[in-house]
Design an enzyme around this catalytic site. Structure first.
Site, PDB file in Angstrom:
ATOM      1  N   HIS A  52      -8.290 -12.472 -18.657  1.00 16.95           N
ATOM      2  CA  HIS A  52      -9.258 -11.438 -18.324  1.00 16.95           C
ATOM      3  C   HIS A  52      -8.659 -10.034 -18.448  1.00 16.95           C
ATOM      4  CE1 HIS A  52     -13.217 -10.679 -16.598  1.00 16.95           C
ATOM      5  NE2 HIS A  52     -12.678  -9.648 -15.988  1.00 16.95           N
ATOM      6  N   TYR A  85      -6.079 -10.317 -22.355  1.00 16.57           N
ATOM      7  CA  TYR A  85      -6.624 -10.806 -23.626  1.00 16.57           C
ATOM      8  C   TYR A  85      -5.586 -11.571 -24.433  1.00 16.57           C
ATOM      9  CZ  TYR A  85     -10.526  -7.713 -22.608  1.00 16.57           C
ATOM     10  OH  TYR A  85     -11.594  -7.113 -22.016  1.00 16.57           O
ATOM     11  N   LYS A 139     -20.242   0.372 -22.894  1.00 16.81           N
ATOM     12  CA  LYS A 139     -19.468  -0.863 -22.884  1.00 16.81           C
ATOM     13  C   LYS A 139     -20.300  -2.005 -22.312  1.00 16.81           C
ATOM     14  CE  LYS A 139     -15.062  -2.810 -21.712  1.00 16.81           C
ATOM     15  NZ  LYS A 139     -14.256  -3.007 -20.518  1.00 16.81           N
ATOM     16  N   SER A 185     -18.910  -9.125 -19.133  1.00 16.48           N
ATOM     17  CA  SER A 185     -19.472 -10.383 -18.645  1.00 16.48           C
ATOM     18  C   SER A 185     -19.213 -10.549 -17.156  1.00 16.48           C
ATOM     19  CB  SER A 185     -18.824 -11.545 -19.382  1.00 16.48           C
ATOM     20  OG  SER A 185     -17.453 -11.601 -19.053  1.00 16.48           O
ATOM     21  N   HIS A 186     -20.105 -11.219 -16.473  1.00 19.80           N
ATOM     22  CA  HIS A 186     -19.844 -11.689 -15.117  1.00 19.80           C
ATOM     23  C   HIS A 186     -20.362 -13.112 -15.010  1.00 19.80           C
ATOM     24  CE1 HIS A 186     -18.684  -9.565 -11.142  1.00 19.80           C
ATOM     25  NE2 HIS A 186     -17.672  -9.618 -11.961  1.00 19.80           N
ATOM     26  N   ASP A 236     -11.478   2.650 -12.504  1.00 19.98           N
ATOM     27  CA  ASP A 236     -12.156   1.879 -11.484  1.00 19.98           C
ATOM     28  C   ASP A 236     -11.306   0.670 -11.124  1.00 19.98           C
ATOM     29  OD1 ASP A 236     -13.960  -0.628 -11.094  1.00 19.98           O
ATOM     30  OD2 ASP A 236     -13.817  -0.456 -13.270  1.00 19.98           O
ATOM     31  N   GLN A 262     -15.571  -4.482  -4.107  1.00 25.17           N
ATOM     32  CA  GLN A 262     -16.282  -3.642  -5.071  1.00 25.17           C
ATOM     33  C   GLN A 262     -16.312  -2.178  -4.650  1.00 25.17           C
ATOM     34  OE1 GLN A 262     -18.063  -5.078  -8.031  1.00 25.17           O
ATOM     35  NE2 GLN A 262     -16.318  -6.329  -7.459  1.00 25.17           N
ATOM     36  N   ASP A 306     -18.998  -5.194 -27.756  1.00 21.68           N
ATOM     37  CA  ASP A 306     -19.316  -6.610 -27.893  1.00 21.68           C
ATOM     38  C   ASP A 306     -18.738  -7.404 -26.738  1.00 21.68           C
ATOM     39  OD1 ASP A 306     -16.593  -6.170 -29.155  1.00 21.68           O
ATOM     40  OD2 ASP A 306     -16.685  -8.344 -28.960  1.00 21.68           O
ATOM     41  N   ASN A 363     -15.470  -6.916 -24.442  1.00 18.49           N
ATOM     42  CA  ASN A 363     -14.996  -7.767 -23.370  1.00 18.49           C
ATOM     43  C   ASN A 363     -14.945  -9.192 -23.917  1.00 18.49           C
ATOM     44  OD1 ASN A 363     -16.514  -9.438 -20.737  1.00 18.49           O
ATOM     45  ND2 ASN A 363     -14.541  -8.453 -20.466  1.00 18.49           N
ATOM     46  N   SER A 409     -14.889 -13.228 -22.779  1.00 20.17           N
ATOM     47  CA  SER A 409     -15.075 -14.200 -21.707  1.00 20.17           C
ATOM     48  C   SER A 409     -14.877 -15.587 -22.296  1.00 20.17           C
ATOM     49  CB  SER A 409     -16.474 -14.050 -21.112  1.00 20.17           C
ATOM     50  OG  SER A 409     -16.737 -15.129 -20.247  1.00 20.17           O
TER      51      SER A 409
END
Ligand code: ADP
Ligand code: MG
Lengths: 83, 226, 758, 83
Positions: free
Chosen positions: C63, C66, C105, C108-109, C282, C328, C510, C548, C550
């Protein structure tokens, strides 16, 4: 320290859309014996005070001022010491 | 004619209201941070939509205690124009400036759409540019727009012409008597769930909200400052 | 200095010692291999303690690092004359003229949403918003791309309903319009739904921020929500396959507070405006660790952090927990020494708590202090730059060979095209997504010129005549059948959507949603898709400025369809070019651009009729595609086009129906072809667009198309209450627009409310 | 007939933004002695059943299946006859 447990409910005369929806879902899940569902809020408020009369007065004031909307809601609460 | 748009933490239609006043009326309009207690310099106040204080507890319930609400009470008292749109309407209800209360939509979902409405009272400073029973389209976007009041209040609202806008077609939230917007007895405090500021140019999908703003300016020109 | 090997007394008895970690191979539990553990020892010159091990494990997870996909991602074209910021920061940025840039951007979650769909999806939206405003941009739009199992299942309806509600809740509260997206349903996503969220922002070039820690001695500020135990090891969780035990990893799921996010957003943009920030990032995956280490590595500096200063909402948190928490709505700022007061004033105004938690150092070390002791001391670059890279190789799967000879058009049942159209329109993949997007506030900020429901959404820019067109697209079925074609089509289709709205495509982001890269067949899919996407991006001149990955989207060993999702941004030169897919004017001429072949492999028709897919997907010719897009855009800019709709899922039949439904009027369509009616109507041949134009310019459009070598056929005229389609003179479809609309609008609400009787 | 009163609360480790916001408002209204606020739901469900064991089994099942989200919430309930 006191802990107040406040329950705020919609007045019986006010239709409760959430309760109705939950009832519908329960029925479709096979709980046909559910007659009615009403949904309210439970608020737990911890008060840094050792005086029970004062605590209860404060909680009453909070409910009146903020925690419940008298147009559609009722409230009740319990106090517990040292929780 | 000068407009104030109070900004609470979590307001998010403040900029839209300001843009609408500028683009439709070309009048001065200021954002007013919620810690300001005075609104003396303004002729009209628009409480914008959004999620003041996250809409926690009940929508509008926490914003009601912001210092700027002192200014809003005062403005209402003096007969100046106060409009609450969406979250602003919810705040006005919580603040007791309008009767009734808001519940969650009967289908429990947030609903965003362009909704057909009927103007039920076109004799107000907010609606005089609309025709009699004119049918208009305004965007809605809310999860708690299910207006409630008891029967006594309802019949009073109906009798006094305090119901200003009513939903046409399918009621999007379950409100009593299809109510979309109401005004106080004096006729200077308006609360409405639909967003007139989102419908001021044809490219937005409707320009029917513009007349709400022009009505006020016309009234102000005719009758002078409140 | 050696970090204390036993840790502070309070935690010593709970945390394994370095010896235990090594002897009992505890590094495996946090996802490190033996080889990787040896590398860690090499970097440190000693075995890591538990805290350090945790830091390496998250920083080296797929994650954050990469490691499986890096070599492939390098193949994407990331450069172009408009690129202001390529991959590597929170989000990419593309110049749109007038001193402004668009920042965007997608992320994914997926795994959190499979376990707790409401919060999982909501926090996915929260994370991507922070990525965009941490660049200094004002977020102006959100999109999403969703994949779920079939709606017949209770659990799927729950996941889908809750995920949509979560996305809605977060975006609505923050006040950013959710203007578009896509949803598809297929049993391959049943246990592992996909929730991808995209955020788009706008900034002035001068406000572009970076996530760097520079200026020795500068303070590091922590801003936002306090840290709890939620989400610990989220990054590693996202890099693992979902198993039956995943529900036990629940602490890995975070809860979000969009109200806090709104305050953070406004406060950060105010700080950007005042020019106080040196670096901002962040705290997303791997929380404080990842943001601080990356900032130091990018700044080529070091960092000292004091964990006791970190605002905490739970007691007794260990350094490991504080560092790895994914609570968060938190940001890390580096500001100029001495300006802390100014920063604090802004943060106080927005009611945000903040704390100085560290300093930038010159020793390139990442040093963590807790209760007066150093609990981690790591060379910073080993966390970021020295993360392992895996060069995997793919293998062509058996199914791919088997499908080579399949000709779907030869296997079709003789179903009447009108019957087929009804069934395809009722397929939740094709049916109206109103049920979804009416839960999203898509009009807040009053800049939405094209609302959800057309090919792409269009957002106007304040004070400018320009606008942005936005679309997300993916097609797992095509990519499964042929990764390279499918990948290219995903890019081409999203570009086509944007072009149909009147925009020039300018760049993409993407999200590569795939199964386990450790499987050669899955890696083959990944590699093929990346190659196809890269080729299309080169041809269409849409650089990839961020994205990103996943991986490990599997349940019980079964991977999902390989699903790269493309988020496309296009630039509309002038508002008068904004075009939608709905027919506008009775009497308009319908023109079909492009050619139709017998291409039903992976089509909606094949899926709906057969319940499965096979064969090869439609073939994409990039040069044709480019010429088609040029033609459409030029015709729009000439003012000739009253509506434009790209042909995608469901082919011509669905495109005609959608334009009719949207325009509330029918058409008379006359087609001529050697193909069978169902093949012609439902083929998903690429590079086709349906235009409606006023009859007096039809000829001009034809000439323009010819000049680009694009076939252009006059297929009928708009008008009436019915959609009538005749092929070679015999009627294939004759339905009123009302009927079409009822089927298309009703499908998803009906599927979501199976017990309802009214 | 049985009436079940079910209280659903966020697990202690889960952030309660609503409780935090209410605490903040109570403070600014002058209730500075409020230490903490947690907000949960109260659901009242009326069941058409005369068998207490069955009622309790049904309520337990409803909580598990629908009324509480085990990922982030805990629940508890009380049964009352004839209410
Ligand atoms: N998840 C979603 N969120 C918001 N809008 C959506 C979503 N899914 C679909 N839509 C909207 O519905 C319309 C049709 O979507 P889709 O069928 O995927 O279009 P296309 O095939 O042209 O990409 C688009 O305007 C799209 O933005
Ligand atoms: Mg399309």
């Amino acid at each position: 320290m006191y802990k107040a447990t406040i329950v705020v409910r919609l007045k019986p005369s006010v239709l409760d859309p959430q309760g109705n929806a939950v009832k519908g879902s329960l029925h479709s899940l096979g709980f046909e014996d559910v007659e009615e569902v009403r949904i309210g809020k439970t608020m737990e408020v911890w008060l840094d005070t050792s005086d029970s009369a004062l605590a209860s007065e404060r909680v009453e004031a909070m409910c009146k001022k903020l925690l419940a909307n008298p147009v559609i809601e009722n409230y009740e609460y319990e106090l517990e010491e040292g929780a | 004619m000068r407009f104030a748009v109070p900004v609470f933490p979590g307001s998010n239609c403040d900029v839209d209201c300001i843009k609408a006043v500028r683009e439709v009326l070309d009048r001065p309009v200021d954002p007013v941070w919620h810690l300001e207690g005075k609104l003396d310099d303004y002729d009209a106040v628009i409480l914008p939509g959004g999620f003041s204080y996250g809409d926690y507890l009940r929508s509008g319930s926490l914003a009601r205690f912001s210092p700027v609400m002192e200014g809003v009470y005062e403005a209402a008292e003096k007969g100046k124009w106060v409009i609450g749109i969406c979250n602003g309407f919810q705040i006005l209800l919580e603040a007791g400036l309008l009767p009734g209360a808001m519940r969650v939509n009967d289908h429990l979902q947030f609903r965003c759409d362009i909704q057909k409405l009927r103007v039920e009272n076109d004799r107000l400073p907010f609606t005089q540019d609309y025709g009699r029973e004119e049918e208009i389209f305004l965007p809605i976007a809310h999860k708690e727009g299910n207006y409630y009041c008891d029967e006594e209040t309802l019949s009073r609202l109906e009798q006094n012409g305090q119901v200003v806008f009513r939903y046409m077609g399918e009621n999007p939230n379950g409100s009593v008597a299809d109510i979309a917007g109401i005004v106080n007895e004096k006729g200077n405090v308006l609360g409405m769930m639909p967003h007139p500021e989102r419908a001021v140019h044809a490219w937005m999908g409707s320009a029917d909200g513009a007349k709400l703003f022009t009505s006020m300016l016309h009234d102000w020109r005719e009758n002078g400052a409140a | 200095m050696q970090p204390n090997q036993t840790q502070s007394n309070t935690v010593a008895h709970r945390e394994p010692t370095p010896e235990m970690i090594e002897k009992q191979q505890l590094y495996r539990e946090v996802g490190l291999t033996e080889g990787e553990f040896r590398q860690v020892k090499g970097h440190l010159g000693r075995p890591p303690n538990w805290t350090e091990l945790g830091i390496y494990s998250v920083m080296w997870s797929e994650h954050c690092s990469y490691k499986n996909s890096k070599p492939l991602l390098r193949r994407f074209p990331a450069e172009g004359p408009r690129v202001l910021q390529g991959p590597g920061e929170g989000a990419g940025a593309i110049d749109i003229g007038d001193g402004q840039a668009v920042v965007f951007k997608i992320e994914s979650h997926n795994h959190p949403s499979a376990v707790e769909p409401f919060q999982g999806a909501a926090t996915g939206v929260g994370g991507i918003i922070r990525d965009v405003f941490s660049m200094g941009a004002r977020p102006v739009a959100l999109l999403n791309s969703l994949r779920f199992g079939p709606l017949e299942q209770n659990r799927v309806r729950y996941l889908f309903g809750q995920a949509v509600a979560g996305i809605a809740h977060y975006g609505n509260v923050v006040g950013i319009p959710t203007v578009g997206g896509e949803v598809e349903f297929d049993s391959s996503y049943e246990g592992n739904p996909l929730v991808n969220a995209m955020c788009v922002g706008v900034l002035d070039h001068k406000d572009l921020q970076k996530g760097v820690a520079s200026g020795i001695g500068n303070p590091v500020l922590y801003v936002g929500a306090s840290t709890g135990r939620d989400g610990i090891h989220g990054a590693t969780f996202a890099s693992e396959e979902l198993t039956e035990n995943s529900e036990e990893k629940r602490p890995a799921v975070q809860a979000g507070d969009p109200f806090m996010e709104k305050l953070l957003l406004e406060a950060c943009l105010e700080l950007v405006n005042q020019g106080i920030l040196i670096g901002v990032q962040d705290m997303g995956a791997a929380g404080l660790t990842c943001s601080s280490a990356e900032m130091a590595a990018k700044g080529n500096t070091g960092m000292d952090l004091d964990l006791d200063a970190v605002p905490q909402r739970e007691t007794g948190m260990t350094p490991y927990e504080i560092l790895l928490s994914e609570s968060q709505e938190r940001m890390l700022l580096v500001v100029e020494d001495g300006r802390e007061r100014e920063v604090k004033e802004v943060l106080d105004k927005w009611g945000l708590s903040s704390a100085v938690v560290g300093r930038v150092t010159d020793n390139r070390r990442y040093r963590i202090c807790h209760r007066g002791e150093i609990v981690a001391d790591i060379p910073v670059h080993t966390l970021v730059d020295d993360a392992p890279v895996l060069h995997r190789t793919g293998a062509e799967p058996e199914y791919y060979r088997r499908f080579a000879g399949v000709r779907p058009e030869k296997q079709m049942d003789p179903i009447h095209p009108q019957e087929a159209l009804k069934r395809v329109l009722a397929s939740p993949n094709v049916a109206s997504k109103r049920w979804v997007y009416q839960q999203y506030d898509h009009m807040v900020r009053t800049s939405t010129a094209v609302r959800p429901g057309s090919d792409a959404a269009v957002i106007v820019l304040d004070g400018l005549d320009k606008a942005l067109a936005l679309s997300t697209d993916g097609n797992g079925r095509y990519v499964y059948l042929d990764p390279e074609q499918g990948g290219a089509i995903a890019v081409a289709e999203s570009a086509r959507n944007v072009v149909c709205s009147g925009a020039q495509p300018v760049g993409i982001t993407d999200c590569l949603n795939f199964g386990s890269p450790e499987k050669p067949e899955v890696f083959w899919q990944l590699e093929g898709a990346v190659n196809g996407m890269s080729a299309a991006c080169r041809e269409l001149e849409t650089p990839v400025v961020g994205g990103n990955v996943s991986l490990y989207n599997e349940t019980q060993g079964e991977p999902i369809y390989p699903t790269p999702v493309v988020g496309m941004v296009g630039l509309v030169e002038s508002r008068k070019h904004i075009t939608t897919q709905s027919w506008k004017q009775e009497g308009d001429t319908l023109l079909l651009l492009g050619e139709t072949f017998a291409e039903l492999g992976g089509s909606e028709w094949q899926q709906t009729m057969n319940g499965e897919i096979s064969g090869r997907p439609p073939q994409l010719d990039l040069s044709k595609e480019k010429r088609l897009q040029k033609t459409v855009l030029e015709a729009i800019r000439q003012g000739w086009v009253t509506s434009a709709h790209d042909l995608s899922a469901g082919g011509l039949a669905v495109a005609l129906s959608e334009s009719a439904i949207g325009g509330e009027q029918g058409a008379n369509v006359e087609l001529e072809s050697d193909l069978d009616a169902s093949v012609f109507l439902f083929s998903e041949s690429q590079s086709r667009v349906l235009l409606s134009v006023s009859p007096d310019v039809a000829e001009e459009v034809g000439k323009l198309a010819a000049s680009h070598g694009v076939p252009c056929t006059n297929i009928g005229r708009v008008g009436g209450e019915k959609l009538t389609i005749r092929l070679n003179g015999s009627t294939a479809v004759e339905l009123t627009v009302k009927e079409l609309s009822a089927i298309w609008e009703g499908a998803i609400p009906c599927a979501m409310n199976p017990s309802s009787t009214n």
